[in-house]
Design an enzyme around this catalytic site. Structure first.
Site, short mmCIF file in Angstrom:
data_model
loop_
_atom_site.label_atom_id
_atom_site.label_comp_id
_atom_site.label_asym_id
_atom_site.label_seq_id
_atom_site.Cartn_x
_atom_site.Cartn_y
_atom_site.Cartn_z
N GLU A 1 29.67 42.39 41.93
CA GLU A 1 30.83 41.50 41.93
C GLU A 1 30.60 40.26 41.06
O GLU A 1 30.58 39.13 41.56
CB GLU A 1 31.19 41.09 43.36
N GLU B 1 33.77 49.65 47.20
CA GLU B 1 33.69 49.16 48.57
C GLU B 1 35.09 49.21 49.17
O GLU B 1 36.00 48.56 48.68
CB GLU B 1 33.16 47.71 48.62
#
Lengths: 655, 655, 655
Positions: free
Chosen positions: B145, B316
């Site tokens: 991320e 995710e």
């Protein structure tokens, strides 16, 4: 009589030189008389230390001169260039968090840095020597918008040392300072002036007396900074008016004090930006989003007329949408003309639009000008053309005369109540402005004045809400002036040292109204105290003990006195809502022998020299007949369209 | 056709090694194919400088491999360990306030610190050499991320020096930079590249061109950081897909640009967390609090499919309540299945749940997993079992095909309007997303695309609201693509140097629609401009001057043009509300020969390869019959329960 | 029985010495017994390093003594003087942003700075030696309001080193700390104690276990700081009670722990200031703006009675408007008397008003006192006179007895849920206080207690909502105490290391109620879960798995268990609204054999020793007859006016 002039702000350095002549021609064609140039241009005037390039500015002045335009020359000290910051990095101001304010926008200097103030003296000298006697140069503007972006106060080491010296000069010995500030409280006592810190980053609020002295100091530093420039310009540019362009709803330094060194005051009028920035509610902001608060411009016109001792300009007039409001709507058609007339009616010598052509680059690229970035005319050009026709119809404007009604606005009071609001939404500006609004609703022409003896002579009504610590000379003047007087709330509630007067508030003002304030309270939004059926107090309320010479004129429902009176002086014991303020004003007008009107929402007037000016800020046409009296229209007619302006003259005064 | 796969994120280092084998068995039993491991494990892989411990990871990979699971291996560079920070403290990023970001969570590094990027290359090399060819390793994830917690931009000394070099490379000489940025404004001119500061802590806003270059630089630094890892992995781990897990509603770097170095894109889909974090109103958030915004997931699926050039994963997937929203409700029963189907219908190759077992310790202990902390199955397990049955019913999914409708999303535009919103609530993401919503309401299948020539080929409708500074090649492609085009508001309103185009907005896009934008305004909440009875503009509005080749299709009540048209190209002069956007879309669809639906609130569809997928985000059952046409259900039936999913296939396509 | 005493806070150093005697005379005349002096006076007691001036304090004590007043002597350590800061600048605490907290207000010291704690020991020794045995000195107050203005935690270098040592003592080896904190997560593992940082300025939230240990450490530092003063005073001033004045709604250190070193607890009760500062809605704040929250005072009386093991004072009682609320209304007539009675009814030995005379200078000049700044009596004097008459009517007060109902309040739980609220508005204080309110509405007399074995003996009902990590001894005590018990929500949901219990929440509390919490969710404002028609959960909700020994007593509309029960123990699976909490309480009372009332809004009672005290916080007169029973009035009558107080005694108890 005054011949009002139009002007514009122009940045020749932003445009190719071959466009200057055509720009000047079109300015003249539009009817403009003056052009402000030069402020912000330091990096072009002195591209490297000691390397001057003034010729381009000379050429720009010549071009404007040849077109018949006068030049207002700005000093470039609001934008110290990068090389100068590199040379003395500690010239940067520091913010309240203790961080240096970086290069990369403007106003990044500390008023207290002696190195920087020396550099300013140097560049101003260079400019004044070179251009001061040029026949085109009609006026000067020092720096630009002192204090903009919260820059009056600096928390730099330079400011700290200067503040310590200031305190030493003021208080003489440290024991006196300890007494004045009440430093015995919380063991804050100091043993030497160099122990004084700046009032920030303390665990809880610092001593209000400490903060107030710091604000006085900061104001003094701005004034001294300006004075140094003025003295240089006066030496090298005799006969030219020196002005500074102040801002709206801004009180971080003493504008009366700074203006004493100027020949005329000026301010930058952005009705839509200021409305958006104000604390008014959403409904009000939506209603007036394209035309501005109906009273905001007039208040500042009256305030800066006082600063300039009668002489004042609008140095920057919003001509379209701006870039700096939270939201930036376009002005309604007619709004630019409306604003221009409001200024002239209030005695402005010049209204100068900001800016000639919208810049396509950098921070203000979304700020509209008279021209689009591609040089086509923007909407304001049509309004200016109409203003020129209006001026032809109206002829010269009467000079403003002394108003019967004086409203005191005091910078120190603004600082004091910002330091100690006691209720989160207590704002001195808002309190004074609420009274001003009521006066405007009643059709009064008003002088905004400092709390000084001269200001209250020859008045019929004087109002001084929230006046922090009136000086003895002012109290004495009020005692003898013969006018009807309105004091309170919070008036006289402190000494100059930010202490409660030994005999309780209103301190020396008790000589005017025989009351003592024994208790005050701040009221959360929604909490109100009804004053019979006349209206309510909100935000603030006081409990009065009446002396033998005072009587209750109005009472709250709990029996406490809301309005007390001793002969011609009144004390108002709270913050009135609109309805209550109107009711109080009716009593005051009656006592003063004045006649009040009840203007419809959005309609405003100003009387001057036999003329009545009408301004319609509302969304609907307004019927002027009820307010016309024996006057005849010089401009406009019975029904006034939205954004409309009318001027009527008494037959007696008509030439 | 695609065989969609399920996966899970797993942290073997968090659990006793004797539990790994049972975990792997249960993963397989649940139907999972892949397991992502390794990211964040630096302190275990290299407990002290140069002291490696890779054997545990080897053993973990073996265990998973033996259970028949593929491994997605993460590089651990998002969490530099304490010893590394101790060795080079200046690797810490600095926040906008100028403070180093402390060790003790994650992402505390500066992309521009060469010492740290060297360390990253080293650890990635070690991992890639050791595990790159392991048969279990099917893919890699670089870092984690990028940019999470506002970490793309760093204001450290390392970043400053790197930015100066970047500017020197881009602008070549400082005079060119001064011109490009418009530094003549406010005397911001520089004389050398090493005078450039980072655009923070200035007194008022810094130059937008300065900020935009800094954002471009920051984006480039993230891309370069990622590329260095990719190059190492490619060398040592041939044939494995390299991905990165992007985020939702996040635009701080150019995701298209970074993705060019990847084999596929991935994103982390947290429908409830993102809804809570969005700017939607409370009523909307309450309505969808357990199921998420009906369009948010789909938008990002479409966006990251573009980034991955067709190949993309959900890395995710939220399986229960998370820990990072302002409030964190539990998903509605069925929501996890719904989200999984939305992803597969949009072409996801893999949906990977985060995480296997809820960690009982540290920052994310309140983030639910597929298992409870005590290893019992959590609610999502039942939903995954049902997804496995659904997949059996549906068979392989059609590959996504090129959509008729392309919606341009451009990172640079997001930066530009964040730098210069001009109205407090102007958000490029929200503007594009409002258009996307309308397209979804109309039942369209959409490609989100970058503003590049290839992206607009073979389309029937292209929409590019708010496109900051389109490049010539893109404008040329639009001119020749033959599709119906919607531009505006703000489209083409700047040059690449963040200047207003010399011929006014929309600059080169005028070749498509013959209009000039002479004035813009931002509108405060509640302020609206009615567009006949078709709806309103809110937030933003423009005033157009129409050239000879343009006609007004819609007008505002004040007569200004709201929608202009030149042949197949339209310019929308404001920010439409839902009703107006629907009305505009109907015109566009008609012009493009497309058929639009009117889906009830909460029902969404996606058409792909003869299949129509139905998703019910609403609280009530939805009747699918009006939208079924000639299709037959592969999954589901006429009435679709809340959180329900149905798939229907055209008879022709049915095998 | 207790003879309640009145007292006042006084600052002789603020006033001319010639006024002291008259002040003392008037204090006595008003009925006051004690006077608190000395705290904050360091700069007068030691004007320069080592230069003491204690004589003035001696004279002040003599004057008070001669007037018959006892003296409570404060240590001045909350206000280190300027010379001391100059001598050791690193004694300044640092705020969470890493900035030293400047001199210029109070509490600018760091508890961990050994130089400063040494200075404190020195000045306290000097004072205790000189005045400790003076017959006038009846008690001591250490420092002042520990933690006020967010000063428990300091992020200074001194604090960092002390925290590292604290961690080393607690965790012994760094691997143990890594395990306890779960530092494997995000590679946060440390290799030595001196690598530990303070938990601030991290990129995203730091590890909750890290923060919790830091809060425990910070609490321990405050306790140690206080203990050092207590030990000195005990040595030199035998037989005098040592107290500290705690605050309201303040939980930043363990008040039970600190109080163990004191003889009695005290707190500073500002009903209006605390109401304004609370999280209650505007309607509630407006309703009670002049009288305070009807339950806030009582809760703290009960809490600090527990801290003082039965002995407690109000050290500062608000006597008028204060200066520190967002808004500061005046108390209603009668409110000061009402507050005084609430305290005495709850067992206060002393109620001391803050302050004698309003200071005209410095930070608290807008804080009212018993006298106006000009020494005239303020409104509270009349109320005190009435209290004196009341006390004469009522005679001595019964000592407080052990309450049937015990409500657990735990500081560690407050820290834990502040660290990990999981929903933005989850506040442990508010949760416990909501339960307390319901108990008050039901007319219960309550002991607030720590989670310790002794506290739960001999109770009929024990409530422990939100109890973070109950220790084994407490759980065992609950198991055997025989009372009805209410647990949940969040009770037992963590281990002492801030980890989820291996067998899920409620961890060891499962021995009381046989449930497992499998999932929790936080609910945004407006989101509710209906519990049949009994009320709703808001803010927080849990999903329970019931073991064989538990049954569902209440269910949510979705079928989930809302209230579970195993024999006499209940588990409440969410945050109840007022209606639901009342319904739950009725069940609990019934199970416990207690009788609950339904008091009208604003009416509150307290039963003690055969007496029932009535307090009317409402705006209307209240009819007491339904709640009078067989009692006869000692004070008051059937109808109780607003702000009224009544006392009735059972005939049996009547002498």
């Amino acid at each position: 009589m005054i011949e009002p002039k139009l002007a514009v702000c122009y940045y020749p350095e932003h445009w190719p030189e071959d466009r200057w002549r055509e720009d000047a021609r079109r300015m003249r064609e539009l009817g403009l008389s003056f052009v402000r140039i030069g402020e912000f241009a330091w990096s072009r005037l002195e591209p490297a230390e000691g390397v001057y390039d003034l010729d381009w500015l000379q050429r720009a002045i010549e071009v404007l001169h040849e077109a018949g335009l006068g030049v207002v020359l700005g000093t470039p000290t609001a934008t110290p260039p990068r090389w100068l910051v590199g040379k003395m990095p500690d010239m940067l101001a520091q913010d309240k968090e203790g961080r240096p304010r970086a290069f990369g926008s403007r106003r990044h200097y500390c008023f207290s840095h002696e190195g920087y103030t020396g550099e300013c003296a140097r560049i101003v000298t260079v400019l004044a020597e070179r251009f001061g006697r040029h026949p085109a140069v009609v006026a000067w503007q020092t720096d630009n918008e002192y204090g903009c972006h919260d820059t009056v106060e600096s928390y730099s080491p330079a400011a700290r040392v200067a503040f310590q010296k200031w305190c030493a000069r003021k208080h003489n010995d440290i024991a006196a300072l300890n007494r004045a500030w009440g430093n015995v409280f919380w063991s804050m006592e100091l043993s030497a002036f160099d122990e004084i810190g700046l009032p920030h980053l303390t665990v809880t609020e610092p001593n209000p007396a400490h903060v107030l002295d710091f604000r006085r100091f900061s104001s003094d530093q701005a004034i001294a900074f300006n004075r140094r420039q003025v003295e240089i310009i006066r030496r090298f540019s005799p006969g030219r008016a020196i002005l500074h362009n102040f801002m709206g709803a801004f009180d971080a330094f003493d504008h009366y004090g700074l203006s004493k060194d100027l020949d005329a005051a000026a301010w930058d009028s952005y009705p839509l930006g200021f409305l958006e920035r104000s604390r008014r509610d959403d409904a009000f902001k939506s209603r007036y989003m394209r035309v501005g608060d109906p009273d905001f411009q007039a208040f500042h016109h009256d305030l800066y007329r006082a600063c300039g001792r009668g002489r004042w300009w609008v140095m920057e007039q919003q001509p379209g949408a701006v870039n700096w409001g939270a939201w930036n709507p376009a002005p309604a058609p007619g709004a630019v003309r409306l604003w221009t007339h409001e200024a002239f009616a209030a005695g402005a010598e010049v209204v100068s639009y900001f800016r000639w052509r919208q810049a396509p680059f950098a921070q203000e690229q979304m700020h509209e000008g008279l021209l689009l970035p591609n040089s086509e005319p923007n909407a304001a050009c049509g309004e200016i053309a109409r203003v020129m026709r209006d001026l032809a119809s109206c002829g010269p404007f009467p000079k403003t005369s002394r108003a019967d009604v004086a409203l005191v606005f005091d910078y120190e009071s603004a600082w004091a109540w910002a330091i100690q609001p006691q209720g989160r939404d207590f704002s001195y500006f808002d309190l004074v402005f609420d009274v001003y609004r009521a006066l405007r609703r009643a059709g009064a022409s008003i002088d905004v004045v400092p709390p000084e003896p001269d200001a209250v002579k020859d008045r019929r009504l004087i109002l001084a809400p929230g006046l922090f610590a009136p000086r003895e000379s002012f109290v004495a003047a009020l005692e003898t002036c013969g006018a009807v007087i309105l004091l309170g709330p919070r008036a006289g509630s402190k000494t100059v040292d930010f202490q409660i007067p030994p005999d309780l508030p209103p301190g020396p003002l008790r000589r005017l109204v025989d009351v003592s304030v024994t208790r005050v309270e701040s009221l959360r939004p929604g909490a109100e105290v009804a004053i019979g059926d006349a209206g309510v107090f909100h935000r603030w309320r006081e409990f009065l003990k009446l002396g033998g010479a005072a009587a209750a004129e109005l009472r709250a429902v709990d029996g406490e006195t809301a309005l007390a009176r001793s002969e011609n002086a009144f004390y108002l014991a709270g913050w009135p809502d609109e309805r209550l303020m109107d009711a109080v004003l009716r009593r005051l007008f009656e006592s003063a022998g004045l006649t009040g009107l009840r203007l419809p929402e959005g309609l405003r007037i100003r009387d001057e020299g036999g003329r009545r000016h009408f301004f319609n800020y509302g969304p609907d046409a307004a019927d002027l007949r009820p307010f016309l009296g024996e006057r005849a229209f010089l401009l406009g007619e019975d029904m006034l369209e939205p954004c409309g302006v009318a001027v009527a003259e008494t037959r007696a005064a008509a030439k």
